[in-house]
Design an enzyme around this catalytic site. Structure first.
Site, PDB file in Angstrom:
ATOM      1  N   ASP A  43      -7.089  10.015  26.840  1.00 18.67           N
ATOM      2  CA  ASP A  43      -6.719  11.346  26.355  1.00 18.67           C
ATOM      3  C   ASP A  43      -6.109  12.205  27.472  1.00 18.67           C
ATOM      4  O   ASP A  43      -5.694  13.333  27.233  1.00 18.67           O
ATOM      5  CB  ASP A  43      -7.908  12.052  25.669  1.00 18.67           C
ATOM      6  CG  ASP A  43      -9.079  12.292  26.600  1.00 18.67           C
ATOM      7  OD1 ASP A  43      -9.050  11.822  27.753  1.00 18.67           O
ATOM      8  OD2 ASP A  43     -10.045  12.968  26.172  1.00 18.67           O
ATOM      9  N   SER A  44      -6.011  11.627  28.682  1.00 17.19           N
ATOM     10  CA  SER A  44      -5.250  12.285  29.745  1.00 17.19           C
ATOM     11  C   SER A  44      -3.812  12.509  29.284  1.00 17.19           C
ATOM     12  O   SER A  44      -3.083  13.306  29.879  1.00 17.19           O
ATOM     13  CB  SER A  44      -5.259  11.439  31.019  1.00 17.19           C
ATOM     14  OG  SER A  44      -4.746  10.151  30.746  1.00 17.19           O
ATOM     15  N   ASP A  82      -9.112   6.187  23.750  1.00 16.06           N
ATOM     16  CA  ASP A  82     -10.094   7.260  23.962  1.00 16.06           C
ATOM     17  C   ASP A  82     -10.403   7.990  22.665  1.00 16.06           C
ATOM     18  O   ASP A  82      -9.496   8.283  21.881  1.00 16.06           O
ATOM     19  CB  ASP A  82      -9.506   8.300  24.925  1.00 16.06           C
ATOM     20  CG  ASP A  82     -10.131   8.229  26.300  1.00 16.06           C
ATOM     21  OD1 ASP A  82     -11.193   7.606  26.455  1.00 16.06           O
ATOM     22  OD2 ASP A  82      -9.533   8.808  27.231  1.00 16.06           O
ATOM     23  N   LYS A 112     -13.209   4.350  23.858  1.00 17.83           N
ATOM     24  CA  LYS A 112     -13.943   4.878  25.010  1.00 17.83           C
ATOM     25  C   LYS A 112     -14.409   6.279  24.674  1.00 17.83           C
ATOM     26  O   LYS A 112     -13.690   7.030  24.015  1.00 17.83           O
ATOM     27  CB  LYS A 112     -13.053   4.899  26.262  1.00 17.83           C
ATOM     28  CG  LYS A 112     -13.724   5.591  27.465  1.00 17.83           C
ATOM     29  CD  LYS A 112     -13.013   5.315  28.781  1.00 17.83           C
ATOM     30  CE  LYS A 112     -11.847   6.218  29.053  1.00 17.83           C
ATOM     31  NZ  LYS A 112     -12.151   7.661  29.126  1.00 17.83           N
ATOM     32  N   GLU A 114     -16.863   9.728  26.412  1.00 17.94           N
ATOM     33  CA  GLU A 114     -17.487  10.296  27.610  1.00 17.94           C
ATOM     34  C   GLU A 114     -18.949  10.631  27.360  1.00 17.94           C
ATOM     35  O   GLU A 114     -19.303  11.071  26.263  1.00 17.94           O
ATOM     36  CB  GLU A 114     -16.740  11.579  28.022  1.00 17.94           C
ATOM     37  CG  GLU A 114     -15.311  11.318  28.452  1.00 17.94           C
ATOM     38  CD  GLU A 114     -14.576  12.588  28.870  1.00 17.94           C
ATOM     39  OE1 GLU A 114     -15.208  13.655  29.023  1.00 17.94           O
ATOM     40  OE2 GLU A 114     -13.341  12.497  29.048  1.00 17.94           O
ATOM     41  N   GLU A 181     -15.892   7.892  37.085  1.00 15.93           N
ATOM     42  CA  GLU A 181     -14.798   8.721  37.629  1.00 15.93           C
ATOM     43  C   GLU A 181     -15.285   9.712  38.676  1.00 15.93           C
ATOM     44  O   GLU A 181     -16.268  10.433  38.442  1.00 15.93           O
ATOM     45  CB  GLU A 181     -14.093   9.464  36.479  1.00 15.93           C
ATOM     46  CG  GLU A 181     -12.952  10.353  36.994  1.00 15.93           C
ATOM     47  CD  GLU A 181     -12.004  10.862  35.923  1.00 15.93           C
ATOM     48  OE1 GLU A 181     -12.171  10.512  34.730  1.00 15.93           O
ATOM     49  OE2 GLU A 181     -11.091  11.625  36.291  1.00 15.93           O
TER      50      GLU A 181
HETATM   51  O1  KIV Z   1      -8.061   9.783  29.816  1.00 17.76           O
HETATM   52  C1  KIV Z   1      -7.924   9.012  30.767  1.00 17.76           C
HETATM   53  O2  KIV Z   1      -6.819   8.705  31.215  1.00 17.76           O
HETATM   54  C2  KIV Z   1      -9.130   8.448  31.370  1.00 17.76           C
HETATM   55  C3  KIV Z   1      -8.987   7.763  32.688  1.00 17.76           C
HETATM   56  C4  KIV Z   1      -8.845   8.773  33.761  1.00 17.76           C
HETATM   57  C5  KIV Z   1     -10.109   6.840  32.960  1.00 17.76           C
HETATM   58  O3  KIV Z   1     -10.177   8.578  30.836  1.00 17.76           O
END
Ligand code: KIV
Length: 262
Positions: A43-44, A82, A112, A114, A181
């Site tokens: 989600d970056s 994510d 994924k 958090e 991270e």
């Molecule tokens: O959203 C993302 O790109 C991430 C990475 C920094 C691991 O979670």
């Protein structure tokens, strides 16, 4: 060669380190796919693709659109998508419905999310229902407001203990790997030694079982990338150079030439 699977990645502990990169688009997936073990549709993308202030405004639909593009354009790497902010925290049921939607709509192999101990039962519920989960602890960008910034973790013995119990809780719940991270090196190393599943470090430790970077950062496309980023390319400069020569060629009528016309 068939696409990598979750059991293969899970078995990647104490072997050759896993190479992981974020990936948000089809053209990028075509370039990266052969060279990495996992493509993470992180989600970056809210920040590096859409110019958002944080990852919080990223929606399920955005993740699904990008996830689908990356899956379609790849055939080797495991694709992990994510779960965006707000799509899994309210209840296990909501988390399952949204994770299942991501899996079905994109064709990705895992999601994924958090969080540590507080996400244990959610992770267990997803895994039981057939959804492989990658955990994410340490600096958790979706927690930027509760923590008050993007701060590295594991400064104190108490924080290091908490990180370790978070990692163990995720492993016990069935996560197949964990992103760690921006965490003190000793903490990331100890967690890696304590777990049976692979850890994927980002600003964590060279001893992690794999490493991940945001692809735009490592290609030199993002201004002001964090300290832990190593630039393996200087694409911003390359793109600017190309744009300057293109504009010059247009303005001087050197482009289009004979070869560029029908
Ligand atoms: O959203 C993302 O790109 C991430 C990475 C920094 C691991 O979670």
């Amino acid at each position: 060669m068939p696409r990598k699977t979750v059991p293969e990645i899970k078995a990647g502990k104490n072997k050759e380190p896993l190479a992981v990169l974020t990936c948000h688009t089809a053209p990028m997936a075509k370039i990266l796919d052969k060279h990495v073990d996992i493509l993470l549709v992180g989600d970056s993308l809210g920040m590096v693709v859409y110019g958002m202030e944080s990852t919080l405004p990223v929606t399920l639909d955005i993740m699904i659109n990008h996830g689908r593009a990356v899956v379609k354009a790849s055939s080797n790497a495991l694709v992990v998508v994510d779960m965006p902010f707000g799509s899994y925290q309210s209840s296990r049921k909501t988390a399952f419905e949204n994770a299942a939607r991501i899996m079905a709509a994109t064709g990705c192999q895992a999601v994924k999310l958090e969080g540590g101990l507080e996400m244990r039962e959610t992770v267990r519920h997803l895994v039981k229902g057939g959804i492989p989960v990658m955990g994410h602890i340490g600096l958790m960008p979706q927690h930027v407001n509760t923590v008050g910034g993007y701060k590295f973790r594991g400064r104190t013995a108490e924080e290091r203990e908490k990180l370790k119990s978070d990692a163990l809780a995720l492993e016990q719940a069935g996560a197949f790997s964990i992103v760690i991270e921006a965490v003190a090196e000793t903490a990331a190393r100890e967690i890696t030694e304590a777990l049976k599943i692979p850890t994927i470090g980002i600003g964590a430790s060279a001893k992690c079982d794999g490493q991940v970077l945001v692809v735009d950062d490592m290609l030199g496309l993002s201004p002001g990338a964090p300290k832990f980023v190593k630039k393996f390319g200087r694409l911003a400069e390359e793109i600017e150079k190309a744009a300057v020569s293109y504009a010059r060629a247009v303005k001087s009528r050197q482009f289009p030439g004979k070869d560029n016309l029908y």
